[in-house]
Motif scaffolding. Sequence first.
Motif, PDB file in Angstrom:
ATOM      1  N   LYS A 185     -30.986  28.562  54.163  1.00 23.53           N
ATOM      2  CA  LYS A 185     -30.739  30.005  54.254  1.00 23.53           C
ATOM      3  C   LYS A 185     -31.787  30.823  53.473  1.00 23.53           C
ATOM      4  O   LYS A 185     -31.939  32.020  53.715  1.00 23.53           O
TER       5      LYS A 185
ATOM      6  N   GLN B 256     -30.942  29.511  64.764  1.00 27.52           N
ATOM      7  CA  GLN B 256     -30.335  30.412  65.755  1.00 27.52           C
ATOM      8  C   GLN B 256     -30.513  31.872  65.352  1.00 27.52           C
ATOM      9  O   GLN B 256     -30.799  32.729  66.185  1.00 27.52           O
ATOM     10  N   HIS B 257     -30.383  32.132  64.049  1.00 26.60           N
ATOM     11  CA  HIS B 257     -30.557  33.508  63.550  1.00 26.60           C
ATOM     12  C   HIS B 257     -32.019  33.946  63.691  1.00 26.60           C
ATOM     13  O   HIS B 257     -32.300  35.075  64.113  1.00 26.60           O
TER      14      HIS B 257
ATOM     15  N   GLU C 243     -29.259  24.613  61.558  1.00 24.60           N
ATOM     16  CA  GLU C 243     -29.099  25.039  62.952  1.00 24.60           C
ATOM     17  C   GLU C 243     -28.745  26.518  63.027  1.00 24.60           C
ATOM     18  O   GLU C 243     -29.312  27.266  63.831  1.00 24.60           O
ATOM     19  N   GLU C 244     -27.846  26.959  62.160  1.00 19.77           N
ATOM     20  CA  GLU C 244     -27.458  28.379  62.138  1.00 19.77           C
ATOM     21  C   GLU C 244     -28.640  29.262  61.761  1.00 19.77           C
ATOM     22  O   GLU C 244     -28.814  30.356  62.312  1.00 19.77           O
TER      23      GLU C 244
ATOM     24  N   SER D 116     -26.611  23.537  57.686  1.00 19.84           N
ATOM     25  CA  SER D 116     -26.790  24.989  57.886  1.00 19.84           C
ATOM     26  C   SER D 116     -28.126  25.365  58.538  1.00 19.84           C
ATOM     27  O   SER D 116     -28.372  26.534  58.828  1.00 19.84           O
TER      28      SER D 116
END
Length: 207
Positions: A200, A90-91, A86-87, A84
């Motif tokens: 996250k 990107q965010h 990479e996401e 998670s």
Amino acid sequence: MLRAIIFDVDGTILDTEQAILQSLQRILREETQQDYPFEALRFALGIPGKDALQRLNVDDIEAVHQKWSAAVLDFSHEVAVFESLEEVIQHLATKPLQMGIVTSKTAQEVVDEFEPFGLSEYFQHIVSASDTEKHKPHPEPLLKCLDALQVAPEEAIYIGDSIYDFQCAKQAGAKFALAHWGAKSTIGFEEADYVFYEPKDILAIVK
């Protein structure tokens, strides 16, 4: 005010522990005819390879380091971006923030071992071990990155997994966030500004 997030690579963005330790173990066996258990080599995670070889009293550090860098690539199938992350990166790239990397990898190792994952484009500046005279835990690499990003240390967070990352951030005057997914323990990081248990969690500090 938070203006920049700077990441370490090994143990923070990339899960490289097995590749680094297995390749080092193999090279030391070839060069010294000695078998080192992983626990005896774990100190090498998070510091420049040449520094690790110096501590291991290797004779020809330059030549052995080149062999080790080549051997790491043999274990590239063991390396992956942490789940998670990479996401999350990107965010973060959509936010009004500067993004940087400060790593103990050499410039060539960044090309060989980091760039294939396609994340470099999200970072405005990358400082490798080839770019500074002094290395983590000295603050010079982080200060160089902050200077390039034109961000004051108190406006930045350095995310890393090792005690060298923590000491580098503190000496530079930046905040430090522990990447618990790579560090696996909070022992020694009691004074970290943040502990992120999963990628996250980083998003909670970004408005």
